[in-house]
Design an enzyme around this catalytic site. Structure first.
Site, PDB file in Angstrom:
ATOM      1  N   ASP A   2     -27.039  21.532   1.882  1.00 42.39           N
ATOM      2  CA  ASP A   2     -28.345  21.812   1.273  1.00 42.39           C
ATOM      3  C   ASP A   2     -28.217  22.662   0.014  1.00 42.39           C
ATOM      4  OD1 ASP A   2     -27.455  23.759   3.034  1.00 42.39           O
ATOM      5  OD2 ASP A   2     -29.442  24.420   3.608  1.00 42.39           O
ATOM      6  N   ASP A   3     -27.411  23.720   0.073  1.00 38.77           N
ATOM      7  CA  ASP A   3     -27.295  24.581  -1.102  1.00 38.77           C
ATOM      8  C   ASP A   3     -26.583  23.863  -2.247  1.00 38.77           C
ATOM      9  OD1 ASP A   3     -28.612  26.785  -0.017  1.00 38.77           O
ATOM     10  OD2 ASP A   3     -26.796  27.491   0.985  1.00 38.77           O
TER      11      ASP A   3
ATOM     12  N   GLY B 233     -22.609  26.374  12.881  1.00 40.17           N
ATOM     13  CA  GLY B 233     -23.903  25.832  12.473  1.00 40.17           C
ATOM     14  C   GLY B 233     -24.676  27.028  11.995  1.00 40.17           C
ATOM     15  N   ARG B 234     -24.681  27.251  10.690  1.00 42.59           N
ATOM     16  CA  ARG B 234     -25.194  28.486  10.128  1.00 42.59           C
ATOM     17  C   ARG B 234     -26.608  28.827  10.608  1.00 42.59           C
ATOM     18  NH1 ARG B 234     -23.663  30.013   5.343  1.00 42.59           N
ATOM     19  NH2 ARG B 234     -23.601  27.906   4.520  1.00 42.59           N
TER      20      ARG B 234
ATOM     21  N   ARG C  27     -18.113  27.863  -3.137  1.00 48.18           N
ATOM     22  CA  ARG C  27     -19.550  28.032  -2.933  1.00 48.18           C
ATOM     23  C   ARG C  27     -20.271  28.581  -4.163  1.00 48.18           C
ATOM     24  NH1 ARG C  27     -21.198  27.121   2.176  1.00 48.18           N
ATOM     25  NH2 ARG C  27     -19.738  27.412   3.881  1.00 48.18           N
TER      26      ARG C  27
ATOM     27  N   LYS D 121     -23.336  16.231   2.913  1.00 50.38           N
ATOM     28  CA  LYS D 121     -22.250  16.770   3.726  1.00 50.38           C
ATOM     29  C   LYS D 121     -22.707  17.984   4.500  1.00 50.38           C
ATOM     30  CE  LYS D 121     -20.769  20.331   2.839  1.00 50.38           C
ATOM     31  NZ  LYS D 121     -20.372  21.669   2.374  1.00 50.38           N
ATOM     32  N   THR D 122     -22.264  18.205   5.655  1.00 51.84           N
ATOM     33  CA  THR D 122     -22.252  19.465   6.394  1.00 51.84           C
ATOM     34  C   THR D 122     -22.090  19.182   7.888  1.00 51.84           C
ATOM     35  OG1 THR D 122     -23.286  21.558   6.988  1.00 51.84           O
ATOM     36  CG2 THR D 122     -24.823  19.782   6.523  1.00 51.84           C
ATOM     37  N   ILE D 123     -21.147  19.878   8.476  1.00 51.22           N
ATOM     38  CA  ILE D 123     -20.965  19.725   9.927  1.00 51.22           C
ATOM     39  C   ILE D 123     -22.201  20.224  10.654  1.00 51.22           C
ATOM     40  CG2 ILE D 123     -18.437  19.942   9.881  1.00 51.22           C
ATOM     41  CD1 ILE D 123     -19.134  22.836  11.211  1.00 51.22           C
ATOM     42  N   ASP D 124     -23.006  21.077   9.990  1.00 49.08           N
ATOM     43  CA  ASP D 124     -24.160  21.691  10.657  1.00 49.08           C
ATOM     44  C   ASP D 124     -25.222  20.661  11.059  1.00 49.08           C
ATOM     45  OD1 ASP D 124     -22.800  23.935   9.965  1.00 49.08           O
ATOM     46  OD2 ASP D 124     -24.349  24.822   8.724  1.00 49.08           O
TER      47      ASP D 124
ATOM     48  N   GLY E 205     -18.813  24.413   2.658  1.00 43.04           N
ATOM     49  CA  GLY E 205     -17.877  24.381   3.789  1.00 43.04           C
ATOM     50  C   GLY E 205     -17.270  22.997   3.973  1.00 43.04           C
TER      51      GLY E 205
ATOM     52  N   GLU F  26     -12.118  25.194  13.661  1.00 42.15           N
ATOM     53  CA  GLU F  26     -11.273  24.214  14.381  1.00 42.15           C
ATOM     54  C   GLU F  26     -11.720  22.780  14.133  1.00 42.15           C
ATOM     55  OE1 GLU F  26     -12.669  26.882  15.538  1.00 42.15           O
ATOM     56  OE2 GLU F  26     -11.277  28.007  16.794  1.00 42.15           O
TER      57      GLU F  26
HETATM   58  P1  FBP Z   1     -21.973  24.042   4.568  1.00 43.84           P
HETATM   59  O1  FBP Z   1     -23.433  24.268   4.814  1.00 43.84           O
HETATM   60  O2  FBP Z   1     -21.541  24.384   3.211  1.00 43.84           O
HETATM   61  O3  FBP Z   1     -21.556  22.662   4.982  1.00 43.84           O
HETATM   62  O4  FBP Z   1     -21.133  25.011   5.514  1.00 43.84           O
HETATM   63  C1  FBP Z   1     -21.487  25.179   6.825  1.00 43.84           C
HETATM   64  C2  FBP Z   1     -20.593  26.136   7.572  1.00 43.84           C
HETATM   65  O5  FBP Z   1     -19.510  25.480   8.186  1.00 43.84           O
HETATM   66  C3  FBP Z   1     -21.439  26.888   8.608  1.00 43.84           C
HETATM   67  O6  FBP Z   1     -21.451  26.199   9.830  1.00 43.84           O
HETATM   68  C4  FBP Z   1     -20.778  28.236   8.648  1.00 43.84           C
HETATM   69  O7  FBP Z   1     -21.675  29.241   9.005  1.00 43.84           O
HETATM   70  C5  FBP Z   1     -20.309  28.430   7.241  1.00 43.84           C
HETATM   71  O8  FBP Z   1     -20.076  27.149   6.726  1.00 43.84           O
HETATM   72  C6  FBP Z   1     -19.057  29.251   7.138  1.00 43.84           C
HETATM   73  O9  FBP Z   1     -18.793  29.481   5.806  1.00 43.84           O
HETATM   74  P2  FBP Z   1     -17.378  29.846   5.223  1.00 43.84           P
HETATM   75  O10 FBP Z   1     -16.593  28.577   5.168  1.00 43.84           O
HETATM   76  O11 FBP Z   1     -17.684  30.331   3.860  1.00 43.84           O
HETATM   77  O12 FBP Z   1     -16.748  30.840   6.131  1.00 43.84           O
END
Ligand code: FBP
Length: 559
Positions: free
Chosen positions: A176-177, A252-253, A146, A203-206, A82, A428
């Site tokens: 992480d992935d 935030g997954r 991904r 990286k990750t906004i989460d 993401g 956003e």
């Molecule tokens: P990453 O873990 O790859 O940084 O992505 C996080 C995220 O933004 C989550 O918050 C969200 O659930 C997911 O990606 C959404 O994925 P997609 O961009 O495939 O719709």
């Protein structure tokens, strides 16, 4: 018409600050290797899966000395997963580091994420291209994806393209992935003596890729500030019109860091934290009752409005849901090649699913509204994760709260009016113009990745520490990727993955929320953070997140 916005034009001239130790270029950097490491769990399995990169020592750079290689090198870079604000600056830092070391070095960007290296889709990053993207949000310079890297044939194709382009190191910018991909690739490259190193950038906004060595993942700072601005605007609206309850789901997954940080910045009436729900073993109906009681209590004060923050990953933390989703994951992996299931209509699919789930999961599944059922059955992402961004938890809660309030009305315990608005803030914030913090941090992460490469390391994550201090005091180094790994079930099989950092319920950040939320529920203590500021006084423009401050300083700053 304009080609770019005035802000973007001005922002292009911003010179990101570099971690002090790297500020004189990597020619003046000395490597120190610290203690050897072990994985966070499942040591034997991880060691057996990564025999060539397991257990490496933590790396630190000091500014005196000249022991990094001066060999010219071509590097490949991949943006993965993401989007997160600052990705372009990681590439800019890497680009500037390699060009400063030797202008003949080349940086190749693989297009569309990890699939770019497998399919041989790439472009050379040039001065002209790089300059267009400095300090901008998004991953559009080379795109992202991904794709999971795990098969022998993918690795062989990656090697082929590296040989063709004379690439001797690959930098994977991801969460992480994606960094699990980086570790698998590093192991394979080393096992085959290819001489190609692989370095990751966090990286990750989460905000869930963090530990003792990684203080924060990039993008969290900008994304949470963007969401906090939007929440603040909605709070003003709610406080002006006084007629709506706003239910805001935040991205935030899995971990609820984004929701927690946004809550500390804005002080809403209700904040759910997935990790707390799990620890307290709260059911969906407990959560609904908790929220309905606050709504009713505010109504007795004549306040038929309010703000509730809901973490995107909530659904997987509710114990009964967690059990059901985990069974669903296994079941869907099993049914992937089942023609009868794949060609069935939605109703038939629900029937097949409920017939195969145990009684309590089947009953829970049946009780859900059909759009939530459909959302739960959607394809998992390539890493086996449920696509929680597509599950409308906020709407599910609204429906259930409405029913609960009707019941309470009949019993005489609720006399208010309930009118709702549902929001989902995620996309956003993921490509917002990086804050000064993310612009500087990312630039340093990218620059540092090249230092790790020149130090001859592979299977490491670029690490910049001491980030609540000015950049001149930031510490640079690397963390072995295997140190963060454990085994988890994905697509029905146990796989090595980087362990997500969840919200710590005994940590200072959650405690800050816990000690204030009762007051915030009934009184209107809203904070309106406003837009991210890029120019102006440092205590407005350079301030880090409350989460980072509390975690690093362990004091209740600004709350
Ligand atoms: P990453 O873990 O790859 O940084 O992505 C996080 C995220 O933004 C989550 O918050 C969200 O659930 C997911 O990606 C959404 O994925 P997609 O961009 O495939 O719709």
């Amino acid at each position: 018409m304009r080609e770019i916005s005035p802000l973007q034009k001005e922002r292009m001239t911003y010179k990101p600050k570099l971690a002090g130790v790297l500020a004189n270029g990597i020619k003046n950097v000395k490597l120190t290797l610290k203690e050897v490491t072990t994985s966070v769990a499942d040591k034997e399995e991880i060691k057996a899966l990564f025999p060539h990169v397991y257990g490496q020592p933590i790396a630190r750079f000091a500014s005196k000395g000249t022991d990094l290689s001066e060999e010219a090198k071509n590097i490949g870079v991949i943006l993965s997963g993401g989007q997160a604000p600052g990705g372009h600056n990681v590439i800019a830092g890497l680009y500037d580091a390699i060009k400063t070391q030797n202008p003949t070095n080349k940086l190749y960007g693989f297009l569309g994420g990890p699939s770019g290296i497998v399919e041989g889709n790439y472009m050379e990053i040039t001065d002209e291209l790089m300059d267009k993207y400095r300090n901008t949000g998004g991953f559009d310079i080379i795109g992202s994806g991904r794709t999971k890297l795990e098969t022998e044939s993918q690795f062989e194709k990656a090697l082929e393209i590296c040989k063709k382009l004379n690439i001797s190191a690959i930098v994977i910018i991801g969460g992480d992935d994606s960094n699990t991909n980086a570790c698998l690739l590093a192991e394979w490259m080393k096992s085959k003596n290819t001489g190609i190193s692989v370095i990751g950038c966090p990286k990750t906004i989460d905000g869930d890729l963090k530990n003792d060595q990684i203080e924060i993942s990039f993008g969290f700072d900008t994304a949470t500030k963007t969401y906090a601005e939007l929440i603040g605007n909605i709070q003003r609206d709610a406080n002006s019109a006084k007629k709506y309850w706003h239910f805001i789901k935040l991205m935030g997954r899995s971990a609820s860091h984004v929701c927690l940080e946004a809550a500390l910045q804005t002080q809403p009436n209700i904040t759910l934290i997935g990790e707390e729900v799990e620890a307290k073993k709260q059911s969906l109906s407990d959560i609904v009752t908790y929220m309905a009681n606050i709504i009713a209590a505010r109504a007795t004060k004549g306040k038929n409005f309010g703000i509730a923050l809901i973490p995107e990953g909530l659904i997987e933390f509710i114990p009964e849901m967690k059990v059901m989703i985990s069974s669903l994951n296994d079941l869907l992996a099993e049914l992937e090649k089942d023609n009868e299931f794949q060609s069935a209509n939605q109703q038939k699919k629900y029937e097949i699913i409920t017939s195969k789930l145990d009684n309590s999961s089947a009953n829970l599944f049946k009780s859900l509204p059909s759009q939530i059922k459909a959302q739960l059955l959607m394809d998992r992402d390539p890493h086996g994760n449920v696509q929680v961004s597509k599950i409308e938890t906020e709407k599910l809660l609204i429906e259930m709260i409405r029913e609960k309030l009707d019941e309470m009305k009949k019993q005489g315990s609720y006399k208010g009016k309930f009118s709702d608005q549902a929001h989902f803030f995620g996309y956003e914030g993921r490509c917002a113009t990086p804050s000064n913090f993310d612009a500087d941090y990312c630039y340093s992460l990218g620059y540092n990745a090249f230092a790790l490469i020149q130090a001859g390391l592979t299977g490491y994550l670029s690490s910049i520490k001491n980030t609540t201090k000015p950049a001149s005091e930031w510490i640079a180094g690397g963390v072995p990727l295997t140190m963060m790994m454990n085994m988890e079930k994905r697509h029905g099989e146990m796989k090595p993955v980087i362990r997500k950092a969840l919200v710590e319920l005994d940590g200072p950040v959650f405690k800050a929320l816990e000690s204030h939320r009762e007051k915030w529920a009934l009184n209107d203590c809203y904070i309106f953070p406003g837009a991210i500021q890029y120019f102006g006084p440092s205590d407005v423009c350079d301030i880090t997140t409350i989460t980072l401050q509390l975690e690093q300083e362990k004091t209740l700053v600004n709350v």
